[in-house]
Motif scaffolding. Sequence first.
Motif, PDB file in Angstrom:
ATOM      1  N   GLN A   1     -14.082   9.736  -6.192  1.00 35.34           N
ATOM      2  CA  GLN A   1     -12.890   9.128  -6.683  1.00 35.34           C
ATOM      3  C   GLN A   1     -12.867   8.908  -8.112  1.00 35.34           C
ATOM      4  O   GLN A   1     -11.957   9.339  -9.021  1.00 35.34           O
TER       5      GLN A   1
ATOM      6  N   GLN B   1       0.708  -1.154   0.079  1.00 30.14           N
ATOM      7  CA  GLN B   1       0.011   0.027  -0.010  1.00 30.14           C
ATOM      8  C   GLN B   1       0.730   1.156   0.065  1.00 30.14           C
ATOM      9  O   GLN B   1       0.587   2.208  -0.688  1.00 30.14           O
TER      10      GLN B   1
ATOM     11  N   THR C   1      -3.759  -1.712  -2.977  1.00 27.66           N
ATOM     12  CA  THR C   1      -4.730  -1.897  -1.949  1.00 27.66           C
ATOM     13  C   THR C   1      -4.990  -3.400  -2.005  1.00 27.66           C
ATOM     14  O   THR C   1      -5.671  -3.959  -3.145  1.00 27.66           O
TER      15      THR C   1
ATOM     16  N   SER D   1      -3.442   6.306   0.575  1.00 21.83           N
ATOM     17  CA  SER D   1      -3.752   4.869   0.452  1.00 21.83           C
ATOM     18  C   SER D   1      -3.633   4.749  -1.050  1.00 21.83           C
ATOM     19  O   SER D   1      -4.082   3.547  -1.674  1.00 21.83           O
TER      20      SER D   1
ATOM     21  N   SER E   1     -11.167  -4.321   2.169  1.00 24.56           N
ATOM     22  CA  SER E   1      -9.734  -3.905   2.091  1.00 24.56           C
ATOM     23  C   SER E   1      -9.337  -4.547   3.417  1.00 24.56           C
ATOM     24  O   SER E   1      -9.882  -4.854   4.576  1.00 24.56           O
TER      25      SER E   1
ATOM     26  N   GLU F   1      -8.891   8.724   6.418  1.00 24.12           N
ATOM     27  CA  GLU F   1      -8.399   7.074   6.667  1.00 24.12           C
ATOM     28  C   GLU F   1      -7.759   6.749   5.426  1.00 24.12           C
ATOM     29  O   GLU F   1      -6.619   6.177   5.426  1.00 24.12           O
ATOM     30  N   LYS F   2      -8.335   7.386   4.045  1.00 25.23           N
ATOM     31  CA  LYS F   2      -7.647   6.892   2.815  1.00 25.23           C
ATOM     32  C   LYS F   2      -6.325   7.674   2.252  1.00 25.23           C
ATOM     33  O   LYS F   2      -5.797   7.505   1.511  1.00 25.23           O
TER      34      LYS F   2
ATOM     35  N   CYS G   1     -19.687   6.005   2.098  1.00 32.10           N
ATOM     36  CA  CYS G   1     -18.793   5.338   1.185  1.00 32.10           C
ATOM     37  C   CYS G   1     -18.989   5.288  -0.326  1.00 32.10           C
ATOM     38  O   CYS G   1     -18.003   5.444  -1.360  1.00 32.10           O
TER      39      CYS G   1
ATOM     40  N   ASN H   1      -5.754   6.378  -3.333  1.00 35.98           N
ATOM     41  CA  ASN H   1      -6.935   7.124  -3.909  1.00 35.98           C
ATOM     42  C   ASN H   1      -7.024   8.441  -4.595  1.00 35.98           C
ATOM     43  O   ASN H   1      -7.627   9.005  -5.235  1.00 35.98           O
TER      44      ASN H   1
ATOM     45  N   LEU I   1     -13.683   9.187   6.301  1.00 36.47           N
ATOM     46  CA  LEU I   1     -13.055   8.329   5.251  1.00 36.47           C
ATOM     47  C   LEU I   1     -12.118   8.756   4.444  1.00 36.47           C
ATOM     48  O   LEU I   1     -10.999   8.080   4.105  1.00 36.47           O
TER      49      LEU I   1
ATOM     50  N   GLN J   1      -6.161  -1.955  -7.204  1.00 36.66           N
ATOM     51  CA  GLN J   1      -6.692  -2.850  -6.206  1.00 36.66           C
ATOM     52  C   GLN J   1      -6.446  -4.394  -6.521  1.00 36.66           C
ATOM     53  O   GLN J   1      -6.995  -4.648  -7.676  1.00 36.66           O
TER      54      GLN J   1
END
Length: 461
Positions: free
Chosen positions: A446, A9, A15, A133, A22, A129-130, A439, A135, A126, A67
């Motif tokens: 995205q 990652q 991912t 990562s 995930s 958190e990402k 989400c 995104n 979110l 991913q």
Amino acid sequence: MIPVIGRLQRQRDVTVLLHSRSLVNKSVVGILKTHRFARQIAGEELSVTETMPFLQALTTLDLGPSQIDIGMLAETYKSDDRGLGVAEFTARPVEGATGERKIERAAPRDVVLYGFGRIGRLLARLLIEKAGSGNGLRLRAVVVRKTAGQDLVKRASLLRRDSVHGQFQGTIIVDEENDTLIANGNAIRFIYSDDPATVDYTAYGINDAILVDNTGRWRDRAGLSQHLRPGVAKVVLTAPGKGDVPNIVHGVNHETIKPDERIISCASCTTNAIVPPLKAMADEFGVESGHVETVHSFTNDQNLLDNYHKSDRRGRSAPLNMVLTETGAASAVAKALPDLGAKISGSSIRVPVPDVSIAILNLRLSRGTSREEVLTHLREVSLTSPLRRQIDFTTSADAVSSDFVGSRHASIVDAGATKVDGDNAILYLWYDNEFGYSCQVVRVVQHVSGVEYPTFPAPLG
């Protein structure tokens, strides 16, 4: 597994997924529980000893941002009869993410949240958190109206602690002097404004941003266009759009978004819950007509105790009553599935729970079928189809609403409650109307930002 997942990652923007879930930042227990989900496939758990070789094989490949679902790799390997080793087998389904085919790491895209209520704070969680990562999204600012006394401190507290969704995972530092929250190292500027048409985002170093309006105050193109200020490229609404504003359900019609479209709606939480399974049923069995009844958790739009409200019934106490009300989800289906043709009606009952709702989808199909055929189809859709991030599936005999708090899917098919009689099918669809919907919103952001990395192996169908 944990350090390997972390390195992939951080170093390659890869991912690692297991059946669309995930594994990044998962604990030992979290990884084991995620593997247990494979019981939905063949009635037995998927062991970490089965998936670890595929994870190790990924480390030997020249991977780019992507991913990769090691659950799907492990399951398809079991049915492969070519006699290949794990490393040789793995290289083929992920070749689109390797060598000359791999995509370049996307530059971070600025995101602004307009509003900081239930959905706004979950979107913030979110996005934080990402961060990093792969995104490519970076939460830069939140726009709110100034309140009296310790505004930023109180908003930080609401972000840090949530009665439904629990503690924020990380640290939050309040910098009142600069109107900034520093969450897990990410500086988020709070901009105080009562009028979207007065904000110049470039003054805060924000450029080409996606602005997410989670207030619901403006829902048509004219109102939402006020957000198209210097520094803002596109506007995403977290409510059903009116007029010609496209209503998008990720996984169903997100690819219809035109590149030059600057204003987009993510429809409602209920629309996101019913449209993916409705499409799955229509694709396989055809749908002639239907009715959706939503049993919906109460929201801040209702009153805590009986008081004046502009809408009928919603003025009555939310925690003390079941409240009949309307839902626009049924009419929104036509925008998300224009080719469906079937008439879908709908109504709603608000009930005294703070989160997680259930949609009862009663369908008249184009052909007769059986309960077993319907459940087999929906199970496979949840595991291997392009809708696998939208549709989840549970066989739990004692499932209740609180079990689905924090679900990242748009809806969860309750297998035990499903009823089928010839050409009539009744689906019971759980959904976290706050987190699952958030989400879906992030997935749309995205996509329109151009930083949605491809998933391998490619879903079936």
